[in-house]
Design a protein around this motif. Structure first.
Motif, short mmCIF file in Angstrom:
data_model
loop_
_atom_site.label_atom_id
_atom_site.label_comp_id
_atom_site.label_asym_id
_atom_site.label_seq_id
_atom_site.Cartn_x
_atom_site.Cartn_y
_atom_site.Cartn_z
N THR A 122 0.85 -1.24 0.24
CA THR A 122 0.01 0.04 0.12
C THR A 122 0.98 1.09 -0.12
OG1 THR A 122 -1.81 -0.84 0.25
CG2 THR A 122 -2.18 1.54 0.96
N TYR A 123 0.58 2.40 -0.77
CA TYR A 123 0.93 3.44 -0.78
C TYR A 123 0.64 4.99 -0.43
CZ TYR A 123 4.22 1.11 -4.26
OH TYR A 123 5.24 -0.14 -4.50
N GLN A 124 1.42 5.20 0.20
CA GLN A 124 0.67 6.59 0.71
C GLN A 124 0.20 7.68 -0.43
OE1 GLN A 124 3.64 8.70 2.74
NE2 GLN A 124 4.87 7.33 3.86
N THR A 125 -1.16 8.35 0.01
CA THR A 125 -1.88 8.98 -0.48
C THR A 125 -1.13 10.51 -0.97
OG1 THR A 125 -4.17 8.58 0.27
CG2 THR A 125 -3.79 10.28 -0.61
N PRO A 126 -0.52 10.67 -2.01
CA PRO A 126 0.27 12.15 -2.48
C PRO A 126 0.09 12.99 -2.03
CG PRO A 126 -0.13 10.93 -4.46
CD PRO A 126 -0.70 10.19 -3.90
N PRO A 127 0.42 14.52 -1.30
CA PRO A 127 -0.20 15.63 -0.99
C PRO A 127 -0.89 16.29 -2.33
CG PRO A 127 2.13 15.81 -0.56
CD PRO A 127 1.54 14.50 -1.30
N ALA A 128 -2.04 16.58 -2.78
CA ALA A 128 -2.64 17.59 -3.92
C ALA A 128 -1.91 18.60 -4.53
CB ALA A 128 -3.82 17.60 -3.35
N ASP A 129 -1.45 18.97 -2.86
CA ASP A 129 -0.69 19.82 -4.35
C ASP A 129 0.85 20.16 -4.62
OD1 ASP A 129 1.30 19.65 -1.83
OD2 ASP A 129 1.18 22.32 -0.88
N GLN A 130 1.50 18.54 -4.95
CA GLN A 130 3.58 18.03 -4.80
C GLN A 130 2.96 18.14 -6.24
OE1 GLN A 130 3.06 13.29 -5.22
NE2 GLN A 130 5.30 13.98 -3.79
N ALA A 131 4.06 18.78 -6.39
CA ALA A 131 4.82 19.02 -8.27
C ALA A 131 5.68 18.41 -8.15
CB ALA A 131 5.12 20.43 -7.65
N CYS A 132 5.09 17.44 -9.35
CA CYS A 132 5.79 16.61 -10.00
C CYS A 132 6.62 17.10 -11.55
CB CYS A 132 4.69 15.65 -10.48
SG CYS A 132 5.00 14.73 -9.44
N THR A 133 8.00 16.07 -11.87
CA THR A 133 8.70 16.88 -13.12
C THR A 133 8.07 15.51 -14.10
OG1 THR A 133 9.78 14.78 -12.84
CG2 THR A 133 10.80 16.80 -12.06
N MET A 134 7.69 15.82 -14.99
CA MET A 134 7.33 15.63 -16.14
C MET A 134 7.97 14.60 -16.78
SD MET A 134 4.14 16.65 -16.57
CE MET A 134 3.45 16.40 -17.75
N ASP A 135 9.04 13.53 -16.34
CA ASP A 135 9.35 13.02 -17.08
C ASP A 135 9.22 11.25 -16.94
OD1 ASP A 135 9.88 12.74 -14.45
OD2 ASP A 135 12.40 12.67 -14.40
N MET A 136 10.06 10.16 -17.28
CA MET A 136 9.01 8.76 -17.62
C MET A 136 10.21 8.44 -16.61
SD MET A 136 7.18 6.35 -17.44
CE MET A 136 5.58 7.45 -18.03
N ALA A 137 10.50 7.94 -15.68
CA ALA A 137 11.99 7.53 -14.93
C ALA A 137 11.91 6.63 -14.02
CB ALA A 137 12.80 8.39 -14.07
N PRO A 138 12.15 4.95 -14.42
CA PRO A 138 12.64 3.86 -13.07
C PRO A 138 12.77 4.51 -11.63
CG PRO A 138 14.61 3.82 -14.24
CD PRO A 138 14.20 5.37 -14.74
N ARG A 139 11.88 3.83 -11.11
CA ARG A 139 11.37 4.36 -8.95
C ARG A 139 11.95 2.80 -9.05
NH1 ARG A 139 7.10 7.89 -10.13
NH2 ARG A 139 5.34 6.14 -9.52
N ALA A 140 13.04 2.37 -7.62
CA ALA A 140 13.01 1.40 -7.30
C ALA A 140 12.67 2.12 -5.10
CB ALA A 140 14.54 0.99 -7.34
N ALA A 141 12.26 0.77 -5.10
CA ALA A 141 12.22 0.90 -3.42
C ALA A 141 12.33 -1.37 -3.23
CB ALA A 141 10.62 1.44 -2.68
N VAL A 142 12.58 -1.05 -1.97
CA VAL A 142 12.67 -2.00 -1.08
C VAL A 142 11.29 -1.86 -0.31
CG1 VAL A 142 14.29 -3.30 0.52
CG2 VAL A 142 15.12 -1.82 -0.58
#
Length: 244
Positions: free
Chosen positions: A191-211
């Motif tokens: 289960t992932y956290q709900t991101p803040p509504a005002d979160q500013a995100c870059t417009m790229d497509m990148a790999p994101r890895a987590a343990v």
């Protein structure tokens, strides 16, 4: 030897994405210092070093212990004459501030075309502050080729109960894991956290890895991860390999 084109599409932002999710510093756990030029010290297995197949065998996620804000980046891996994958870690800039936590974090590497992910692979990791070896078991059915499909994937690491999740999206807004729970004999719900509504995100497509980690699974293979929350709506992905 050129790693498969999975990383090429992500461009330079892919390297930045490696720093995104929860787990890395300039050294790995109880790592031994790198040998100097005249040293004959052999690279020994490191129990804190994990490795997981990702993206249908196009990538490997290397899990080390260290500062969550100073994740090492890998240079282009090379397959030597003995069939060992050589990976060199590059530490963050000395001026970069690092938190003093000690957590698992992921460094992503592209897999050279000469590597067959269905076969066992020995990986040797070296760098200014890292020196260790890990064996990654092959996974039948992995068939890399062509570019990534940009879909989530997951793979068991070499540490019992630990697995790596790869997602794709904005490098500036990596999803943050809230909880991991075994919800069935062959299911793990992430289960992932709900991101803040005002979160500013870059417009790229990148790999994101987590343990992620889960204990007390009834079986060790053929397990699915169910991704829910944030941008994921009960997305099911197989966890490659076997929970050791």
């Amino acid at each position: 030897m050129t790693p498969r084109s999975v990383l090429a599409g992500a461009g330079a932002v892919a390297l930045a994405a490696l720093l995104l999710t929860g787990c890395a510093s300039t050294s790995g756990g109880a790592a031994t210092p790198s040998p100097t030029g005249s040293s004959t010290q052999a690279i020994e297995p490191d129990p804190d070093l994990g490795a997981a197949w990702l993206d249908n065998g196009r990538m490997i996620g290397l899990v080390t212990l260290g500062s969550s804000t100073c994740v090492p980046v890998a240079e282009e891996p090379q397959l030597d004459d003995d069939g060992v994958l050589q990976v060199t870690f590059v530490a963050p800039e000395a001026t970069q501030p690092c938190t003093s936590d000690l957590v698992p974090r992921v460094t992503l590497v592209g897999v050279p075309e000469e590597v067959d992910p269905e076969l066992d692979l020995t990986i040797e990791v070296t760098g200014e502050d890292y020196f260790g070896q890990v064996d990654l078991a092959g996974v039948p059915g992995l068939a890399p080729g062509g570019e990534t499909d940009y879909l989530p994937s997951a793979g068991w690491a070499s540490v019992a109960g630990q697995f790596v999740i790869l997602t794709w999206g904005s490098s500036g807004c990596p999803p943050v894991i809230e909880s991991v729970e075994a919800t069935g004999e062959t299911e793990v719900t992430v289960t992932y956290q709900t991101p803040p509504a005002d979160q500013a995100c870059t417009m790229d497509m990148a790999p994101r890895a987590a343990v992620a980690a889960v204990n007390d699974m009834a079986v060790s293979s053929d397990i699915e991860a169910i991704l829910t929350g944030a941008e994921f709506d009960n997305v099911r992905v197989p966890i490659y390999g076997t929970n050791s």
